[in-house]
Design a protein around this motif. Structure first.
Motif, PDB file in Angstrom:
ATOM      1  N   ASP A 157       0.876  -1.089  -0.127  1.00 47.41           N
ATOM      2  CA  ASP A 157      -0.149  -0.084   0.105  1.00 47.41           C
ATOM      3  C   ASP A 157       0.962   1.384   0.124  1.00 47.41           C
ATOM      4  OD1 ASP A 157      -2.286  -1.623  -0.053  1.00 47.41           O
ATOM      5  OD2 ASP A 157      -2.750  -1.040   2.028  1.00 47.41           O
ATOM      6  N   GLN A 158       2.018   1.208   0.797  1.00 52.50           N
ATOM      7  CA  GLN A 158       2.978   2.425   0.682  1.00 52.50           C
ATOM      8  C   GLN A 158       3.328   2.478  -0.611  1.00 52.50           C
ATOM      9  OE1 GLN A 158       5.541   2.943   4.209  1.00 52.50           O
ATOM     10  NE2 GLN A 158       4.477   1.120   5.214  1.00 52.50           N
ATOM     11  N   LEU A 159       3.818   1.434  -1.410  1.00 56.81           N
ATOM     12  CA  LEU A 159       4.430   1.386  -2.713  1.00 56.81           C
ATOM     13  C   LEU A 159       3.499   2.307  -3.515  1.00 56.81           C
ATOM     14  CD1 LEU A 159       6.442  -1.979  -3.096  1.00 56.81           C
ATOM     15  CD2 LEU A 159       7.277   0.427  -2.900  1.00 56.81           C
ATOM     16  N   ASP A 160       2.015   1.866  -3.448  1.00 55.69           N
ATOM     17  CA  ASP A 160       1.096   2.377  -4.271  1.00 55.69           C
ATOM     18  C   ASP A 160       1.132   4.006  -4.012  1.00 55.69           C
ATOM     19  OD1 ASP A 160       0.434   0.026  -5.653  1.00 55.69           O
ATOM     20  OD2 ASP A 160      -1.322  -0.337  -3.949  1.00 55.69           O
ATOM     21  N   THR A 161       1.369   4.465  -3.033  1.00 56.36           N
ATOM     22  CA  THR A 161       1.354   5.819  -2.736  1.00 56.36           C
ATOM     23  C   THR A 161       2.396   6.628  -3.339  1.00 56.36           C
ATOM     24  OG1 THR A 161       2.380   5.811  -0.648  1.00 56.36           O
ATOM     25  CG2 THR A 161      -0.050   5.551  -0.620  1.00 56.36           C
ATOM     26  N   HIS A 162       3.523   6.007  -3.246  1.00 49.87           N
ATOM     27  CA  HIS A 162       4.956   6.426  -3.884  1.00 49.87           C
ATOM     28  C   HIS A 162       5.237   6.352  -5.361  1.00 49.87           C
ATOM     29  CE1 HIS A 162       5.984   7.360   0.200  1.00 49.87           C
ATOM     30  NE2 HIS A 162       6.478   5.871   0.415  1.00 49.87           N
ATOM     31  N   LEU A 163       4.484   5.525  -5.887  1.00 52.48           N
ATOM     32  CA  LEU A 163       4.792   5.313  -7.428  1.00 52.48           C
ATOM     33  C   LEU A 163       3.512   5.567  -8.285  1.00 52.48           C
ATOM     34  CD1 LEU A 163       6.101   1.566  -7.136  1.00 52.48           C
ATOM     35  CD2 LEU A 163       7.291   3.421  -7.057  1.00 52.48           C
TER      36      LEU A 163
ATOM     37  N   ALA B 225       0.450   5.616 -11.232  1.00 51.29           N
ATOM     38  CA  ALA B 225      -0.789   4.941 -11.332  1.00 51.29           C
ATOM     39  C   ALA B 225      -0.439   3.725 -12.511  1.00 51.29           C
ATOM     40  CB  ALA B 225      -1.900   5.716 -11.855  1.00 51.29           C
ATOM     41  N   SER B 226       0.435   3.994 -13.393  1.00 52.28           N
ATOM     42  CA  SER B 226       0.729   2.971 -14.269  1.00 52.28           C
ATOM     43  C   SER B 226       1.384   1.850 -13.921  1.00 52.28           C
ATOM     44  CB  SER B 226       1.507   3.844 -15.482  1.00 52.28           C
ATOM     45  OG  SER B 226       2.896   4.249 -14.987  1.00 52.28           O
ATOM     46  N   ARG B 227       0.932   0.684 -13.984  1.00 52.83           N
ATOM     47  CA  ARG B 227       1.237  -0.647 -13.302  1.00 52.83           C
ATOM     48  C   ARG B 227       2.570  -1.076 -13.887  1.00 52.83           C
ATOM     49  NH1 ARG B 227      -2.463  -3.106 -10.292  1.00 52.83           N
ATOM     50  NH2 ARG B 227      -4.812  -2.053 -10.245  1.00 52.83           N
ATOM     51  N   PRO B 228       3.514  -1.615 -13.179  1.00 51.08           N
ATOM     52  CA  PRO B 228       4.724  -2.150 -13.876  1.00 51.08           C
ATOM     53  C   PRO B 228       4.616  -3.487 -14.441  1.00 51.08           C
ATOM     54  CG  PRO B 228       4.495  -2.571 -11.434  1.00 51.08           C
ATOM     55  CD  PRO B 228       3.543  -1.719 -11.500  1.00 51.08           C
ATOM     56  N   GLU B 229       5.437  -3.887 -15.353  1.00 52.43           N
ATOM     57  CA  GLU B 229       5.232  -5.032 -16.214  1.00 52.43           C
ATOM     58  C   GLU B 229       6.217  -6.229 -15.569  1.00 52.43           C
ATOM     59  OE1 GLU B 229       6.394  -4.147 -20.139  1.00 52.43           O
ATOM     60  OE2 GLU B 229       4.708  -2.645 -20.459  1.00 52.43           O
TER      61      GLU B 229
ATOM     62  N   CYS C 160       9.621  -2.441 -12.442  1.00 55.70           N
ATOM     63  CA  CYS C 160       9.882  -2.148 -14.017  1.00 55.70           C
ATOM     64  C   CYS C 160       8.862  -1.645 -14.947  1.00 55.70           C
ATOM     65  CB  CYS C 160      10.922  -3.006 -14.788  1.00 55.70           C
ATOM     66  SG  CYS C 160      12.389  -3.323 -13.726  1.00 55.70           S
ATOM     67  N   HIS C 161       8.734  -0.457 -15.253  1.00 56.13           N
ATOM     68  CA  HIS C 161       7.612  -0.086 -16.302  1.00 56.13           C
ATOM     69  C   HIS C 161       8.518   0.668 -17.339  1.00 56.13           C
ATOM     70  CE1 HIS C 161       4.769   2.806 -17.943  1.00 56.13           C
ATOM     71  NE2 HIS C 161       3.828   2.043 -17.843  1.00 56.13           N
ATOM     72  N   PRO C 162       8.057   0.575 -18.755  1.00 58.45           N
ATOM     73  CA  PRO C 162       8.716   1.331 -19.617  1.00 58.45           C
ATOM     74  C   PRO C 162       9.140   2.866 -19.447  1.00 58.45           C
ATOM     75  CG  PRO C 162       7.037   0.013 -20.748  1.00 58.45           C
ATOM     76  CD  PRO C 162       6.715  -0.154 -19.298  1.00 58.45           C
ATOM     77  N   GLY C 163       8.171   3.215 -18.438  1.00 59.24           N
ATOM     78  CA  GLY C 163       8.672   4.740 -18.180  1.00 59.24           C
ATOM     79  C   GLY C 163       8.979   5.034 -16.810  1.00 59.24           C
ATOM     80  N   TRP C 164       9.248   4.046 -16.089  1.00 59.34           N
ATOM     81  CA  TRP C 164      10.012   4.237 -14.854  1.00 59.34           C
ATOM     82  C   TRP C 164      10.467   3.082 -14.199  1.00 59.34           C
ATOM     83  CZ3 TRP C 164       7.553   1.478 -10.980  1.00 59.34           C
ATOM     84  CH2 TRP C 164       6.193   1.058 -11.142  1.00 59.34           C
TER      85      TRP C 164
END
Length: 692
Positions: A215-221, A223-227, A326-330
């Motif tokens: 839940d803390q990671l959700d607040t820091h990252l 909205a686009s989901r990592p792959e 990892c996400h293509p943009g972050w």
């Protein structure tokens, strides 16, 4: 392989993180938290590096003890908070050991807050304060540095607040207050800055009494989901739960299209069966979403490293804990103490550990070198193995494997403090929690009985009780508690701390030094242990057991005017008295530091006592003159170095000491000669001179 070898080299240098950076200034204090603890490693390796102790405990013996006392006495605080399951070990009472009793789970965070005058460093790691953690295991650590020019309060403030929460899980008392004073010093000493919102971001992910790690990671990252997700952990849940970390991580990944989860786990190839033995439970394979195309889960063995040493190859077990998204943009990388367990990530209320992690986050595409650096950060295993044909599962369950199997010191044993030390006894104050007495309990030290339940009940079950131990060497740093639980004999160690720093006795090597010895030690600009080294080297050729008593300050057989002779002969003494003043005028951070300078073995009171022992009773001017010179040196001293409230309290203690000396001086002047009284500014009546 080259990358892994470099990472192992970095791990072997973890102790260097305890050394001050250039320009850090004098050490102020340290507060560390750990699950398991090796007191010798912390004291002789970590704390020694932090405080700048140069001597070696095995080679230098007495010199090491002297230097350790001198360096640690100057600190505002030196303390370790360890989980109650592992809060034990012999140690110097110059640093505090506090037992953490969380309401759920265990105290599993590994934070080391190191404060120097101009620099503060926080080490957030997977490594416990043990030899395995710092010298053997494959570990990871994040380092957060703050100084007088910049201190990111987005990191520092939540870290300080979290350490206060950890301290709240320990017993109340002076030891906790000392640790809180260090946190207040850090908070008030550093500037209030905020890091730029651009570039590499750092955030804390702290578990225990707050939302779970995901839940803390959700607040820091974003909205686009990592792959893709990479998990490195040595421990996992024994059985899958409805809200386990595997299920929660799949929910964080892309819900449509390709999504990949990689587990990089400890493994060893067993040639006799032609398979990998992986330290991961088979149920992690069942966590992958069912009936969905494009998802994959793979197991990557991270071999237990064999490192060449003088004694042959040595095992390097996996103990690091990281999570990479990892996400293509972050890209994001979390490193710290959280195992991939429900307790480690805070997924269940029933058993939620205290855990500390640092999250590194970067908005960039895969072509950015920094992206690739974070994506490949930490340890990585080799090629994936086929779980059905190439692997056997031999997981290690629990957070550290053995906490639940150890007897826990009952909460009845609240606090044990050293109150005083005399020539014959060590005096301990024991505090208990009424109404929570275990059955048939007893306390022992070195095998001897200190106190038992029957004696305590005969004393009408007090909440605190003073006991005396015969003095045989240093005061105890722990008592052995024994009791019965459900008919089973149990035992655990009860740490002893110091409530009042004045209770600590001087090292045997510095007790009852002669005046001339003290003058030599004080008149040198070199550190105390270095001066002592030269003195000890001379002892082999000296018939004088003390090494200094052969030289008298005053020759009582000289038939000369006493006052004039005294002025000539005490020049060296006056130089040492000035050195006492200079030591007191140096910045002082704590009552312990002031007590060392006033009441320590080379402090002002030791000099006064040595002067009194050596002065000839038939020459009253000698004692009066030396007292007068010391009072004259100390009266103008004004302490500095801490906050105004603390300085006012310390100044009051110094003023009381000087007032005590002045009282002794006035008594000494009553029997002194008229010339000595005039020297001290006392009016001499004519009738007294005529009577004389």
């Amino acid at each position: 392989m080259a990358r892994r070898r470099k990472q192992q080299d970095n791990t072997r240098r973890m102790l260097s993180l305890w050394e001050p950076p250039a320009g850090a200034g004098d050490p102020v204090g340290v507060l560390a938290t750990t699950f398991t603890l090796d007191t010798a490693l912390f004291e002789e390796e970590c704390l020694a590096r932090f405080a700048g102790v140069q001597s070696d405990p095995n080679r230098d013996g007495a010199l090491y003890r002297i230097e350790r006392e001198e360096k640690l006495a100057a600190l505002l605080c030196a303390a370790v908070v360890a989980d109650i399951h592992h809060c034990a070990g012999r140690r110097s009472l110059r640093w505090d050991l506090l037992a953490s009793r969380p309401e759920s789970g265990v105290m599993h965070a590994k934070i080391s807050l190191l404060a120097w005058q101009r620099h503060v460093r926080a080490i957030v790691a997977s490594a416990n304060l043990t030899t395995d953690g710092y010298r053997r295991n494959q570990e990871c650590a994040a380092v957060l540095d703050f100084d007088l020019s910049f201190a990111d309060r987005g990191l520092l403030d939540p870290l300080l607040e979290y350490l206060r929460e950890i301290l709240d899980t320990t017993a109340t008392g002076q030891t906790r207050e000392r640790a809180q004073q260090l946190l207040e010093w850090v908070d008030g000493h550093l500037p209030r800055n905020e890091a730029s919102a651009r570039g590499l971001q750092r955030r804390l992910v702290l578990v225990g009494g707050r939302p779970n790690a995901f839940d803390q990671l959700d607040t820091h990252l974003p909205a686009s989901r990592p792959e893709t997700a990479y998990v490195v952990s040595p421990f996992f849940d024994q059985a899958p739960g409805p809200e386990g970390p595997e299920k929660r991580l799949w929910e964080m990944l892309r819900q449509r299209g390709d999504a990949e989860l990689q587990f990089h786990v400890a493994g060893e190839y067993a040639s006799e069966i032609g398979k990998w033995r992986l330290q991961v439970p088979a149920h992690v394979l069942k966590s992958m979403p069912v009936g969905r195309a494009g998802v994959s889960l793979s197991l990557h063995p991270l071999p237990v490293a064999d490192v060449p040493t003088d004694a042959g190859k040595e095992r390097r077990p996996l103990h690091a804990k990281t999570l990479t998204l990892c996400h293509p943009g972050w890209v994001a990388w979390m490193v710290g103490s959280s195992n991939f367990t429900s307790a480690g990530t805070g997924m269940t209320q029933r058993r939620r550990n205290f855990e500390a992690n640092v999250l590194y986050f970067l908005r960039a595409d895969v072509s950015d070198p920094r992206y690739r650096q974070l994506e490949s950060g930490g340890l990585r295993g080799g090629d994936p193995v086929d779980a059905r044909s190439q692997a056997e599962f031999e997981p290690a369950f629990g957070d550290e494997g053995e906490a639940e199997n150890l007897p826990v010191l009952p909460a009845f044993f609240a606090e044990a403090n050293l109150e005083a030390s005399s020539e014959a006894h060590h005096e301990l104050m024991l505090r208990f929690v009424s109404g929570r007495s275990p059955a048939s309990w007893r306390l022992r030290h070195k095998g001897g009985l200190v106190l038992d339940e029957l004696t305590w009940r005969d004393a009408e079950m007090p909440e605190s009780l003073v006991v005396r131990l015969d003095r045989h060497g240093a005061p105890p740093s722990q008592l052995r508690a024994e009791w019965e639980a459900d008919g089973v004999a149990c035992a655990a160690d009860w740490p002893v701390n110091v409530r009042n720093v004045d209770a600590l006795p001087a090292p045997d090597e510095l007790r009852n030094l002669s005046l001339t010895a003290l003058l030599e030690l004080l008149s040198s600009a070199r550190p105390l242990h270095e001066v002592m080294r030269g003195w000890l080297r001379r002892q082999g050729d000296d018939d004088d057991a003390d090494g200094f008593d052969s030289v008298e300050l005053i020759d009582p057989h000289q038939k000369v005017d006493t006052s004039g002779f005294l002025v000539k002969r005490v020049q060296r003494a006056c130089g040492a008295l000035r050195q006492i003043r200079e030591r007191l005028e140096a910045p002082v951070l704590s009552e312990a530091a002031l007590a060392w300078r006033l009441e320590g073995p080379v402090g002002a009171r030791a000099v006064v006592d040595a002067m009194r022992r050596q002065c000839d009773p038939s020459l009253p001017d000698e004692w009066a003159f030396l007292l007068y010179e010391l009072v004259r040196e100390l009266e103008p001293v004004r302490l500095r170095g801490g906050n105004p409230t603390a300085m006012a309290m310390l100044q009051a203690r110094l003023d009381a000491f000087v007032l005590e000396l002045r009282g002794q001086l006035m008594q000494a002047l009553e029997g002194a000669s008229d010339s000595m009284r005039r020297y001290a500014g006392i009016e001499v009546k004519e009738d007294r001179r005529e009577t004389a």
